[in-house]
Each structure stands twice: as structure tokens, then as C-alpha cells.
Motif scaffolding. Structure first.
Motif, mmCIF file in Angstrom:
data_model
loop_
_atom_site.group_PDB
_atom_site.id
_atom_site.type_symbol
_atom_site.label_atom_id
_atom_site.label_comp_id
_atom_site.label_asym_id
_atom_site.label_seq_id
_atom_site.Cartn_x
_atom_site.Cartn_y
_atom_site.Cartn_z
ATOM 1 N N THR A 94 0.816 -1.220 0.000
ATOM 2 C CA THR A 94 0.000 0.000 0.000
ATOM 3 C C THR A 94 0.845 1.265 0.000
ATOM 4 O O THR A 94 0.327 2.345 -0.256
ATOM 5 C CB THR A 94 -0.902 0.069 1.250
ATOM 6 N N ASN A 97 -0.348 4.660 1.608
ATOM 7 C CA ASN A 97 -1.093 5.694 0.902
ATOM 8 C C ASN A 97 -2.528 5.245 0.692
ATOM 9 O O ASN A 97 -2.781 4.124 0.227
ATOM 10 C CB ASN A 97 -0.406 5.971 -0.438
ATOM 11 N N ALA A 98 -3.495 6.118 1.008
ATOM 12 C CA ALA A 98 -4.904 5.743 0.935
ATOM 13 C C ALA A 98 -5.339 5.410 -0.493
ATOM 14 O O ALA A 98 -6.061 4.433 -0.721
ATOM 15 C CB ALA A 98 -5.775 6.864 1.496
ATOM 16 N N GLY A 99 -4.899 6.215 -1.464
ATOM 17 C CA GLY A 99 -5.256 5.942 -2.852
ATOM 18 C C GLY A 99 -4.716 4.608 -3.326
ATOM 19 O O GLY A 99 -5.400 3.844 -4.020
ATOM 20 N N THR A 100 -3.481 4.316 -2.951
ATOM 21 C CA THR A 100 -2.882 3.043 -3.318
ATOM 22 C C THR A 100 -3.605 1.892 -2.645
ATOM 23 O O THR A 100 -3.838 0.844 -3.253
ATOM 24 C CB THR A 100 -1.393 3.023 -2.923
ATOM 25 N N ALA A 102 -6.723 1.750 -1.841
ATOM 26 C CA ALA A 102 -7.981 1.530 -2.561
ATOM 27 C C ALA A 102 -7.730 0.764 -3.853
ATOM 28 O O ALA A 102 -8.470 -0.167 -4.202
ATOM 29 C CB ALA A 102 -8.656 2.868 -2.852
ATOM 30 N N ASN A 103 -6.672 1.134 -4.552
ATOM 31 C CA ASN A 103 -6.363 0.462 -5.819
ATOM 32 C C ASN A 103 -6.026 -1.008 -5.622
ATOM 33 O O ASN A 103 -6.483 -1.875 -6.375
ATOM 34 C CB ASN A 103 -5.195 1.173 -6.512
ATOM 35 N N ASP A 123 -6.571 5.773 7.751
ATOM 36 C CA ASP A 123 -6.908 6.337 6.445
ATOM 37 C C ASP A 123 -6.810 5.291 5.347
ATOM 38 O O ASP A 123 -7.701 5.194 4.487
ATOM 39 C CB ASP A 123 -6.027 7.554 6.136
ATOM 40 N N THR A 124 -5.756 4.480 5.369
ATOM 41 C CA THR A 124 -5.618 3.453 4.337
ATOM 42 C C THR A 124 -6.667 2.353 4.513
ATOM 43 O O THR A 124 -7.184 1.816 3.531
ATOM 44 C CB THR A 124 -4.209 2.842 4.363
ATOM 45 N N ALA A 127 -10.019 3.625 3.180
ATOM 46 C CA ALA A 127 -10.010 3.653 1.710
ATOM 47 C C ALA A 127 -10.142 2.252 1.133
ATOM 48 O O ALA A 127 -10.883 2.027 0.160
ATOM 49 C CB ALA A 127 -8.726 4.311 1.216
ATOM 50 N N ALA A 131 -13.357 0.719 -1.168
ATOM 51 C CA ALA A 131 -13.127 0.081 -2.462
ATOM 52 C C ALA A 131 -13.619 -1.359 -2.475
ATOM 53 O O ALA A 131 -14.175 -1.832 -3.467
ATOM 54 C CB ALA A 131 -11.640 0.133 -2.808
#
Length: 393
Positions: A94, A97-100, A102-103, A123-124, A127, A131
Motif C-alpha cells: 500500500t 497511501n490511501a489511494g494506493t 484503494a487500488n 486512512d488506508t 479507503a 473500495a
């Protein structure tokens, strides 16, 4: 004796205990070789479970690589300990990172995951859970932040509510039923105070006062006289300290006795672990005091197994990864799908820190022991329950 008071200040905006953040996207280390005993489920698909393990590899934050490695090791150790089930672990990076997060949660669903264990922080984790919700996947986060729990997100970390409930129940039973709460004026301090208040409300303990301080060395030192006065004038026979050894605990445990709050009269209680680091146990105000900790027998067995397997001691958070895999593996062994109904079974699960169970709101309940500081050593005075048959907490 002084510890790093300001190290905690850098963490005060995170409720996850002792952790940091970062960036990038990758899935790796598909492991189909974990040992599982022969299935006893007559072809039921529940005897194999695919786990997506989301870890903060690549975050760049100090300590994250070591934490991630220890969490991964513990997860694989749990998988190898299972009987009657196979756990396939895929590690996803991850980068904190929260965006990562989620991905990779989306990617885990595509890859056929049955459940996500991790990520590390609030936060992670949030996210990843958002997702994964579209794919019907539950997330067992390493966070201890109850505000993110619910829906498909469960937290593995020990919560303030759980610790406070155990200590208030024990304190009340021992007649220490008039307690003053001492806490910093921070978000975490307010959460801790609220947890203690909720816990006391279900016991015979009465919160008879509170002492707050600004979160700085000068702030806590300046507040000591007023806090001591509150404790003495309220007739309290217990004082609950919410700070840990990297925060205000050393100052409070040194200066409150000097202001006349005698541990022989007023029992000091701790919402945090006083045995980490061990030198905390020598603080004057903590002598004879009580705090809660995971089942020492179960935790000792886990540490020994980890040390023998990997040649080093586990990170304190590693047991959470073991517990997550142990829980889903137990369900698989019994032919149960990993869903909300099975995760919240009332009997709970056996883990590296003793028995635990997930609650319907996504938080957890962990069986804890109560310890007393005796001659600067840990003495267990009320063992951790071995099951939840009597509502052990």
C-alpha cells in the motif's frame, strides 16, 4: 527518568498506536504453499481461503518496512499453524497511501481474494474498505480506531473501550470505585476519557473528577498541582492515567506522588501498557498500580514460535496479523465463509494474544489480564479469561 514526550506529539493526530504514511501500487508474493491439514469439510469450498494482506511496504516512513515484514511473517506463521484449512496469502504493497490502498483492494478482488487483512492505519483502512465494499469483501484492519469500524470494516487493534471496560470492572470489584481521569487536551485524550466514562457507567465505578493538561512538557508540569488537588479533594481512591511512556506518563508518575497523591492511598490505573518499555515499571507512582495487558501465556507462546521460526522477536503489532489469519483460517476449517455473520460469532477466536471476537459494529473485544506493578515487575493479579462463556473482557 524521562522518555521522549514529544515523539507522541507527532502521532497525536493518529489514533492508531505508534505508526506513519507514504505512496505506490503493486501486488506481489502470491503464496500457495501454506500448510493446511486435510479438509474435513467434504468438498465445502470453505476449507480454503484466499487472503489479501495489505501492508505498508514502500511508504518511506521510518519503521514501516520492519513493521510490514513482521506483520507478514506473523500472518504466514498463523497460516502454517492451521489444521484442516489452507490459507493462500497474497501481499499487496500500500506504501502507506490511501489511494494506493484503494487500488490494491480493487486488485485483490479481481485476483479472487475472499477477505482483506490490513492495512495498517485508519486512512488506508477506510479507503480499502470503501473500495472493497462493492465487491462484497470484508476488511480486517490492524487499526485500533473505532471511528472507522462498521459495515465491511472490522478492526483488530485493541481499543480504549476494551481496556477501560476491563480495568473499570476489576477496579470496581476491588472497591476502587471513585476515580479521577487524567488526560491530555488532544483528540486522542478526549477519546480516551470518553472510553473510560462509558466503561465506568456499566460498573460500580463513579468518575468523581478529571484533570486535563496541555500536551507539552511545560503543560503537564504546570497542571500537576491542580490535578493533585482535584484527586485529593474529590475523595478519589483511584486515578486513571491515559498517557503512555512516550507521552506524559513519566512526568505524571513522578510528580503526582511528590504532590501528595500517594500510591498507597490512591491506586494508579493505566489505560496503556506500562511494561513497554520495561523501565517504565520503575516509576514511583506506578508501584502497586494496575494496568491491562494481553494474555501473557498466549503471547509468550506466539513470541517463542516467531523467534524460533524467524530468528528475531516480533514487532508488538505482529500479533494482530496472526490473529487475522487465525480467525479466517478457523472459519475455513469449519467450512464457514468469511462473512459478517461468521466473523461476529459469539465464541470468538483463539489468537496470539488470547481469545478475541469481533462485535457487530466492527470493533472487537479481547480477553485481557490485569497486572500489578510489584517491585518494578509485572505481577498478574487477575488472569485473562480463556473464553467468552462468562462474558470475559
Amino acid at each position: 527518568m524521562m522518555f521522549n514526550f514529544f515523539a507522541a506529539a507527532r502521532k497525536s493526530k493518529r489514533i492508531v498506536l505508534g505508526l506513519g504514511l507514504g505512496l505506490s501500487l503493486a501486488a506481489c508474493d502470491v503464496d500457495l504453499s501454506q500448510i493446511g491439514g486435510p479438509s474435513s469439510n467434504n468438498g465445502n469450498s470453505g476449507d480454503t481461503v484466499n487472503v489479501a494482506l495489505l501492508l505498508p511496504y514502500g511508504s518511506g516512513a521510518a519503521g514501516d518496512e520492519a513493521i510490514a515484514n513482521s506483520l507478514e511473517n506473523a500472518a504466514r506463521l498463523a497460516a502454517s499453524d492451521l489444521k484442516g484449512a489452507t490459507v493462500n496469502i497474497t501481499v499487496y504493497r500500500t506504501a502507506g497511501n490511501a489511494g494506493t490502498a484503494a487500488n490494491v483492494a480493487d486488485q485483490a478482488a479481481v485476483d479472487g481474494a475472499d477477505v482483506i487483512i490490513g492495512p495498517l492505519r485508519s486512512d488506508t483502512s477506510n479507503a480499502a474498505a470503501v473500495a472493497a465494499s462493492d465487491d462484497g469483501l470484508n476488511v480486517l484492519s490492524f487499526s485500533n480506531n473505532p471511528s472507522i469500524a462498521g459495515g465491511n470494516l472490522f478492526i483488530l487493534g485493541n481499543t480504549f473501550d476494551n481496556i477501560a471496560r476491563r480495568l473499570m470492572q476489576y477496579s470496581g470489584a476491588q472497591g476502587r470505585n471513585r476515580v479521577v481521569v487524567v488526560y491530555p487536551r488532544t483528540t486522542v485524550g478526549q477519546i480516551a476519557k470518553s472510553a473510560i466514562t462509558r466503561a465506568a457507567a456499566s460498573t460500580s465505578v463513579q468518575i468523581v473528577g478529571e484533570g486535563a493538561f496541555d500536551f507539552s512538557q511545560e503543560g503537564v508540569t504546570a497542571a500537576i498541582p491542580a490535578i493533585a488537588s482535584t484527586i485529593k479533594s474529590s475523595g478519589a481512591n483511584g486515578v486513571m492515567l491515559t498517557s503512555d511512556s512516550t507521552g506524559a506518563l513519566p512526568i505524571l508518575a513522578q510528580l503526582l506522588p511528590e504532590q501528595g497523591v500517594s500510591p498507597a492511598i490512591t491506586k494508579y490505573l493505566g489505560l496503556t501498557r506500562w511494561d513497554i518499555p520495561p523501565q517504565t515499571l520503575a516509576l514511583p507512582g506506578l508501584q502497586g498500580g494496575w494496568f491491562a495487558l494481553p494474555d501473557p501465556a498466549a503471547n509468550g507462546q506466539f513470541k517463542d514460535r516467531y523467534q524460533a521460526t524467524y530468528g528475531t522477536a516480533p514487532h508488538p503489532l505482529a500479533a494482530l496479523a496472526y490473529d487475522g489469519v487465525a480467525a479466517v483460517g478457523s472459519l475455513a476449517s469449519n467450512g464457514k465463509a468469511v462473512n459478517q455473520a461468521s466473523l461476529t460469532q459469539s465464541s470468538g477466536f483463539a489468537g496470539a494474544n488470547g481469545v478475541f471476537r469481533f462485535l457487530s459494529g466492527g470493533t472487537n473485544q479481547r480477553a485481557l489480564a490485569v497486572a500489578q506493578v510489584t517491585n518494578s515487575q509485572v505481577q498478574i493479579i487477575d488472569p485473562a479469561p480463556k473464553s467468552f462463556r462468562r462474558g470475559g473482557s
